[in-house]
Design an enzyme around this catalytic site. Structure first.
Site, PDB file in Angstrom:
ATOM      1  N   LYS A 119      40.597 -22.981 -33.226  1.00 36.06           N
ATOM      2  CA  LYS A 119      41.894 -23.188 -32.591  1.00 36.06           C
ATOM      3  C   LYS A 119      41.708 -23.938 -31.275  1.00 36.06           C
ATOM      4  O   LYS A 119      40.859 -23.589 -30.468  1.00 36.06           O
ATOM      5  CB  LYS A 119      42.556 -21.829 -32.338  1.00 36.06           C
ATOM      6  CG  LYS A 119      44.008 -21.887 -31.909  1.00 36.06           C
ATOM      7  CD  LYS A 119      44.592 -20.480 -31.869  1.00 36.06           C
ATOM      8  CE  LYS A 119      46.071 -20.493 -31.543  1.00 36.06           C
ATOM      9  NZ  LYS A 119      46.648 -19.132 -31.565  1.00 36.06           N
ATOM     10  N   GLU A 147      55.228  -5.637 -38.593  1.00 36.21           N
ATOM     11  CA  GLU A 147      56.283  -4.926 -37.875  1.00 36.21           C
ATOM     12  C   GLU A 147      56.693  -3.634 -38.575  1.00 36.21           C
ATOM     13  O   GLU A 147      57.033  -2.650 -37.911  1.00 36.21           O
ATOM     14  CB  GLU A 147      57.497  -5.835 -37.703  1.00 36.21           C
ATOM     15  CG  GLU A 147      57.279  -7.004 -36.758  1.00 36.21           C
ATOM     16  CD  GLU A 147      56.628  -8.207 -37.412  1.00 36.21           C
ATOM     17  OE1 GLU A 147      56.373  -9.207 -36.715  1.00 36.21           O
ATOM     18  OE2 GLU A 147      56.354  -8.142 -38.645  1.00 36.21           O
ATOM     19  N   ARG A 155      62.567  -7.446 -39.851  1.00 34.65           N
ATOM     20  CA  ARG A 155      61.620  -7.131 -40.915  1.00 34.65           C
ATOM     21  C   ARG A 155      61.354  -5.629 -41.012  1.00 34.65           C
ATOM     22  O   ARG A 155      60.813  -5.159 -42.009  1.00 34.65           O
ATOM     23  CB  ARG A 155      60.310  -7.876 -40.660  1.00 34.65           C
ATOM     24  CG  ARG A 155      60.461  -9.387 -40.675  1.00 34.65           C
ATOM     25  CD  ARG A 155      59.454 -10.087 -39.770  1.00 34.65           C
ATOM     26  NE  ARG A 155      58.091  -9.925 -40.190  1.00 34.65           N
ATOM     27  CZ  ARG A 155      57.394 -10.811 -40.908  1.00 34.65           C
ATOM     28  NH1 ARG A 155      57.974 -11.923 -41.274  1.00 34.65           N
ATOM     29  NH2 ARG A 155      56.152 -10.605 -41.222  1.00 34.65           N
TER      30      ARG A 155
END
Length: 642
Positions: free
Chosen positions: A281, A366, A394
């Site tokens: 990254k 979540e 969610r």
């Protein structure tokens, strides 16, 4: 001429040599740093997938082959290679979306950028291909962070069921989602990253045993027959193969030739295949690589040479919450924090630094976070689960059935509530005050300023027998909006100066300054207005009905969907109390909103002070006309004298 300017579509890549592809990769990184530094956006993730995206579009033929991204913030290179190279208005009105967008290109499929969904999409598309006898390929690119989501594993379980259904799963393993990826899966992938592969080991062993007389060949066959156990010992990719998924890797995600070879093998396999790619990254941009927090996952406008922000907008809502959490943690040992792979974005990094044993990062999960919070509360702690408002959607069932039903003292802090703007339709936090209205016992606060964030967070964590929610906006928090009085539990922000005012204006959360502006505009029209901030919008304050009854009309203004929102709840409360006062609710219409700045979106939907004041003025005028007609009908003689 730069190679990038010659790429108008994926097939233009076919003409390039490996050397030219490497040159193209460097040009793309230079382009991304220059472009994203001007607009802001997801820089680090895209710097990491340059070679991987090139290889994908060389091996697979989009749009016939479907290349799906999870999450879509890593699709900038994909956009560049599919003919979209004008990044001058990235994430701005009329410019490119920061995520895949079907309206932009036939190469884009999934617009929703909530993580861990891509494998379910891929499974469905692959099933459709099989039933309709199409030989198109499906490629799902999923970040290792997204693999911490339960939906990903539900999908894997189904994908593995059909051994002859082609589907390529590319795991983009950069050890991070926003921050470093955590959990058992992350540890497993780390083992794969740091262990020599089975195939290399077996090849070396075969070479040695082939030269060993008599026992060499039988011994090699024995080892090969024990492939499963040996493979788990040498490189434990067996977790995937136990599911029935062919595993290829780990592959250097910055070696285009190796990537193409691995992807081509996966393409030919004829069944579900995992291709495990190791990427970095922020690759190629030193400021990103030096950023340990999130490798420039998402940036605002920055100086391209240094990576430093060009300007600072001052204190924001998130930092106010984060600082107050530290104070609460110092005062109460039972306060613990939960994040879903977003420790820094939701402001819990300072709490984690101060209390490392009292913060839990559950990954992009979540649902699990909400249920785990219920368990923590049952165990005598008070969990504060900080999450983007759009992502709480969610976990609705868990809030309802695990937290509320069991009367657990859990506080949900919803960051980026309301219109967030530039991240587009999937990131606007515009549904929370609607969906949470149906949860019995839940209490919901909408602070209007920094002082109220601090105060209402403290009020929320004081509740031990029900879920509480504190929601606030994105970006800079403005100056304090003082109260001039209190009615019940509601703050009065403006008094009308008359015993029988025209309008009761109910201001929800961060829209308080705009509501005061509306009142000032109405005042110029001779319309007297009371402005109140309910502070806690669920349940509706008992003082609301008698206060409304003293006004001619009630107007609600909220940064949430009009359907089932605060306005609807107040209307129902007034009906239940037998208060027959006209009510007009202003909020977000029930549609998905295109990306643009927050101000531009609000102007487009008419959620501005001039628009609302104009409509309220018209409403009051109609009421005046009605009352005049009623008076005329009651006294026709007096009317005749006029």
């Amino acid at each position: 001429m730069p190679l990038l300017t010659r790429i108008r579509g994926p097939r233009d890549l076919d003409r390039l040599s490996l050397e030219e592809l490497d040159q193209l990769a460097e040009e793309i990184r230079t382009f991304l740093v220059d472009a994203v530094s001007k607009t802001g956006g997801h820089l680090g993730p895209n710097l990491g997938v340059v070679e991987l995206t090139i290889a994908l579009h060389r091996v697979f033929h989009s749009p016939a082959d479907k290349v799906l991204w999870d999450t879509g913030h890593q699709s900038y290179v994909h956009k560049l290679l599919t003919g979209r190279q004008d990044f001058s208005r990235l994430k701005m009105k009329g410019g490119l979306s920061g995520y895949p967008a079907q309206a932009e290109s036939e190469h884009d499929v999934i617009e929703n950028s909530h993580a861990s969904t891509v494998l379910g999409w891929a499974d469905g598309i692959a099933k459709a291909n099989q039933l309709r006898r199409r030989d198109d390929h499906v490629v799902a690119v999923i970040g290792d962070g997204a693999l911490t989501g339960g939906m990903a594993w539900e999908a894997l379980n189904n994908i593995a069921e059909a051994k002859d259904r082609p589907l390529v799963i590319v795991v983009n393993d950069n050890e991070r989602s926003y921050a470093p990826t955590i959990g058992g899966l992350a540890n497993h992938l780390a083992t794969l990253r740091t262990t020599d592969g089975y195939e290399r080991f077996l090849a070396r062993t075969k070479d040695i045993l082939d030269r060993t007389p008599v026992v060499g060949k039988p011994l090699y066959e024995t080892l090969h027959g024990a492939k499963k156990g040996l493979k788990d010992f040498i490189a434990p990719q067996g977790m995937f193969e136990d599911l029935g998924l062919k595993y290829v890797g780990p592959i250097d995600g910055h070696d285009i030739e190796a990537l193409e070879s691995a992807l081509a093998r996966a393409k030919r396999f004829g069944g579900p295949v995992i291709v495990h790619c190791l990427t970095e990254k922020g690759r190629g941009y030193q400021p990103a690589l030096q950023d340990e927090a999130d490798r420039f996952h998402a940036v605002g406008k920055i100086h391209p040479d240094t990576g430093l922000p060009i300007s600072s907008s001052g204190a924001d809502w998130t930092s106010v919450f984060g600082e107050e959490m530290v104070r609460l943690g110092e005062e109460r040992e039972d306060i613990v924090a939960i994040t879903a792979a977003m420790l820094q974005p939701v402001g819990l990094d300072k709490f984690a630094k101060r209390f490392p044993d009292r913060v839990y990062d559950v990954g992009i999960a979540e649902q699990h976070g909400a249920v785990s919070a219920a368990g923590l509360a049952h165990g005598g702690l008070h969990p504060v689960f900080a999450v983007y408002a759009t992502f709480l959607n969610r976990a609705f069932d868990q809030v309802l059935m695990d937290v509320a039903l069991h009367k657990c003292g859990v506080t949900f802090v919803l960051d980026r509530a309301g219109i967030t703007g530039t991240d587009g339709p999937s990131h606007n936090g515009m549904w929370d005050m609607s969906i949470l209205q149906v949860v019995p016992g839940l209490r919901l606060a909408a602070p209007r300023d920094a002082d109220q964030v601090r105060a209402q967070l403290r009020e929320a964590v004081a509740v031990e027998d029900a879920p509480t929610v504190v929601r606030f906006s994105k970006g800079a928090v403005g100056p304090a909006v003082p109260a001039v009085g209190r009615v019940g539990g509601m703050d009065v922000l403006r008094e009308p100066g008359t015993d029988r005012p025209d309008v009761l204006l109910v201001s929800v959360g961060a829209l308080a300054p705009m509501c005061l502006e509306i009142a000032a505009l109405l005042d110029k029209q001779g319309i007297s207005t009371t402005v109140v901030d309910p502070r806690w919008v669920k349940p509706v304050d008992e003082a609301m009905a008698p206060l409304a009854e003293r006004h001619r009309v009630v107007v609600t203004v909220e940064d949430n969907s009009r359907v089932g929102g605060v306005g609807s709840a107040i209307a129902q409360a007034l009906r239940d109390a037998g208060v027959d006062v006209p009510l007009r609710d202003f909020g977000i219409p029930p549609r998905f909103l295109d990306h643009a700045s927050r101000a531009e979106v609000m102007a487009e939907i008419g959620l501005t002070a001039p628009d609302i004041a104009r409509q309220v003025t018209g409403l009051v005028a109609k009421l005046d006309g009605r009352f005049e007609r009623q008076a005329d009908a009651a006294d026709p003689v007096e009317h005749a004298r006029d």
